[in-house]
Design a protein around this motif. Structure first.
Motif, PDB file in Angstrom:
ATOM      1  N   LYS A 229       1.032  -1.183  -0.153  1.00  0.00           N
ATOM      2  CA  LYS A 229       0.174   0.042   0.044  1.00  0.00           C
ATOM      3  C   LYS A 229       0.505   1.291  -0.193  1.00  0.00           C
ATOM      4  N   LEU A 232      -0.428   6.584   2.458  1.00  0.00           N
ATOM      5  CA  LEU A 232      -1.540   7.340   3.074  1.00  0.00           C
ATOM      6  C   LEU A 232      -2.147   6.018   4.071  1.00  0.00           C
ATOM      7  N   SER A 233      -1.574   4.737   2.958  1.00  0.00           N
ATOM      8  CA  SER A 233      -2.696   4.176   3.410  1.00  0.00           C
ATOM      9  C   SER A 233      -1.635   2.821   4.640  1.00  0.00           C
ATOM     10  N   THR A 234      -0.446   3.452   5.036  1.00  0.00           N
ATOM     11  CA  THR A 234       0.285   3.026   6.097  1.00  0.00           C
ATOM     12  C   THR A 234      -0.065   4.053   6.818  1.00  0.00           C
ATOM     13  N   LYS A 236      -2.759   5.287   7.700  1.00  0.00           N
ATOM     14  CA  LYS A 236      -4.051   4.879   8.130  1.00  0.00           C
ATOM     15  C   LYS A 236      -3.704   4.447   9.131  1.00  0.00           C
ATOM     16  N   MET A 237      -3.321   3.391   8.747  1.00  0.00           N
ATOM     17  CA  MET A 237      -2.917   1.452   9.650  1.00  0.00           C
ATOM     18  C   MET A 237      -2.216   1.789  10.362  1.00  0.00           C
ATOM     19  N   SER A 368      -1.496  -5.438   9.849  1.00  0.00           N
ATOM     20  CA  SER A 368      -0.966  -5.137   8.405  1.00  0.00           C
ATOM     21  C   SER A 368      -0.349  -5.186   7.226  1.00  0.00           C
ATOM     22  N   GLU A 370       1.739  -6.135   6.879  1.00  0.00           N
ATOM     23  CA  GLU A 370       3.066  -5.211   5.564  1.00  0.00           C
ATOM     24  C   GLU A 370       4.105  -5.076   6.576  1.00  0.00           C
TER      25      GLU A 370
END
Length: 463
Positions: A229, A232-234, A236-237, A368, A370
């Motif tokens: 991702k 931004l997705s990181t 959010k997580m 996550s 990741e």
């Protein structure tokens, strides 16, 4: 390639050993020894040697810190995007950018003959901001390195301990060595002293970076997620990662308290105790206490866990600072003795905190799927830098509120008392908040961490 020349001939990865711990300590020693020199003496060089006004320097430092905060996050993302090489994911950055870092560091302290007056400030901007960017390029990968050297909790505690030792050794070296070189017999700073000192420290830093690369090994290899991702997705997580939020906010409050009382320490001895001769001793006792804690940190962690040990250290420091605050007619000697005792608690947190960051990186992977070591560490670093900026402002605001008169030979007794109470009150409040955050927000207890590690172990490949 250059890295092939300085790497070990044997390609196999040995088990975690003392060399890893020493090598990791050298990494922070190399970073801290030059960073402390810059932090403590660059303003003096700019004002007294380069001839730049203090106001212009203050603006430069603010702009550079804002840029540093952005650069930290960018560097973390770059490291994660590029991934591993055959020399590892993080180790190569330390030597690739370490040499340019110290070269620019030397330029920061160089008075160029014949440099026009109107070019001195632009020269300071270029060299100082470039130094900050290169420092980020070394320090973000270095800080992330511990998370892939070992996933054993005790070994990570050892790495955190040795990192703290490297940092403290660098600070002590700068504290005693630099004044002997930069000041002349009349007590004035000299351009020749600064350049000589910068070159010597640059050589020491460079050797330290090479030793970090040679002695450490990256043992944990993670499969690359091709559908990784975006930032931004990181982010959010990360907001769902209680461990990250806990350790970042706790570090912010802890550093805010620590740096505020450090910045006001000289005023406490000057205006409350009226005894400037004890100022240096009062400033050093916390560092000495941290050294005393180091041999016992690993044993404490084994018995009760990392989270539990930091909570213990925070609660202990809060109580001692609280006692200092309520003691009537506190003497300088009592202040120094109790500061040392409080330093045992703060030293325990500082020794273990970096191990918590490595666990946070693992927990991010756990929730996550990741692996974002660089991004997580860079955002944690951002929290610490914000604390540095805020604490500097708190000290100035506190003096202003209390009616401190700049340039006055003697301050009113109420001002000295107010400074003492303000500094100790902030320490109590800051360490109390740190303790509560670690206790109720940071969620990786000894038991929970073992569960997370067991789950992650099934997905990892050891090489």
């Amino acid at each position: 390639m250059f890295l092939d020349l300085i790497s070990k001939k044997e390609d196999q990865v040995k088990e975690f050993n003392m060399g890893d711990k020493i090598g990791y300590a050298f990494g922070d020693f190399g970073c801290a020894i030059f960073f402390t020199f810059v932090s403590s003496y660059l303003m003096v060089f700019y004002t007294d040697v380069l001839g730049v006004s203090a106001a212009a320097v203050a603006i430069l430092f603010v702009i550079a810190r804002v840029w540093d905060a952005i650069a930290d996050v960018v560097m973390g993302v770059i490291v994660d995007k590029i991934g591993s090489t055959r020399h590892g994911k993080f180790r190569p950055y330390v030597v690739r950018f370490g040499l340019p870092l110290v070269i620019v560091g030397v330029l920061c302290f160089t008075l160029i003959p014949g440099l026009p007056e109107n070019m001195k400030l632009p020269y300071a901007y270029v060299t100082y901001i470039l130094f900050g960017m290169l420092y980020t390029a070394v320090n973000i990968p270095y800080g992330s390195l511990a998370s892939v050297m070992s996933n054993d909790p005790d070994e990570r505690t050892a790495l955190s301990t040795f990192r703290n030792m490297g940092s403290m050794a660098a600070n002590i070296f700068v504290m005693f060595f630099v004044p002997e070189v930069v000041f002349n017999a009349q007590g004035a700073v000299t351009a020749e002293g600064f350049i000589l000192c910068a070159i010597i420290l640059a050589i020491i830093s460079t050797v330290s970076f090479f030793l970090n690369f040679r002695l450490t090994r990256e043992r944990i290899v993670h499969k690359t997620n091709q559908n990784k991702k975006g930032l931004l997705s990181t982010l959010k997580m990360l907001l769902k990662n209680r461990a990250f939020i806990g350790v970042s906010v706790a570090s912010f409050t802890m550093m805010g308290a620590s740096l505020t009382i450090t910045s006001l320490n000289v005023y406490i001895f000057k205006d409350y105790f009226n005894n400037t001769a004890l100022t240096s001793l009062g400033g050093m006792v916390g560092m000495v206490a941290s050294f005393c804690v180091i041999p016992f940190a690993g044993t404490i962690v084994k018995k009760i866990g990392k989270k539990e040990a930091t909570v213990l250290g925070g609660a202990f420091a809060t109580i001692i600072y609280g006692i200092m605050l309520i003691i009537p007619n506190l003497t300088a000697i009592a202040y120094i003795v109790l500061s040392f005792i409080a330093g045992l608690g703060t030293g325990l947190i500082n020794t273990i905190i970096w191990a918590l960051v490595s666990d946070v990186i693992d927990y991010q992977e756990y929730i996550s799927g990741e692996r974002n070591e660089g991004t997580v560490y860079s955002l944690y670093s951002l929290a610490r830098k914000l604390a540095q900026a805020v604490s500097g402002g708190i000290g100035g605001v506190a003096l202003s509120i209390l009616g401190y008169k700049s340039g006055a030979a003697v301050q009113a007794a109420s001002v000295g008392l107010g400074i003492k109470n303000m500094a100790l009150g902030i320490a109590v409040f800051g360490y109390l908040l740190t303790t509560l955050i670690l206790l109720f927000v940071y969620n990786l207890s000894k038991k929970r961490l073992a569960e997370v590690n067991n789950e992650l172990a099934k997905k990892r490949v050891m090489v």
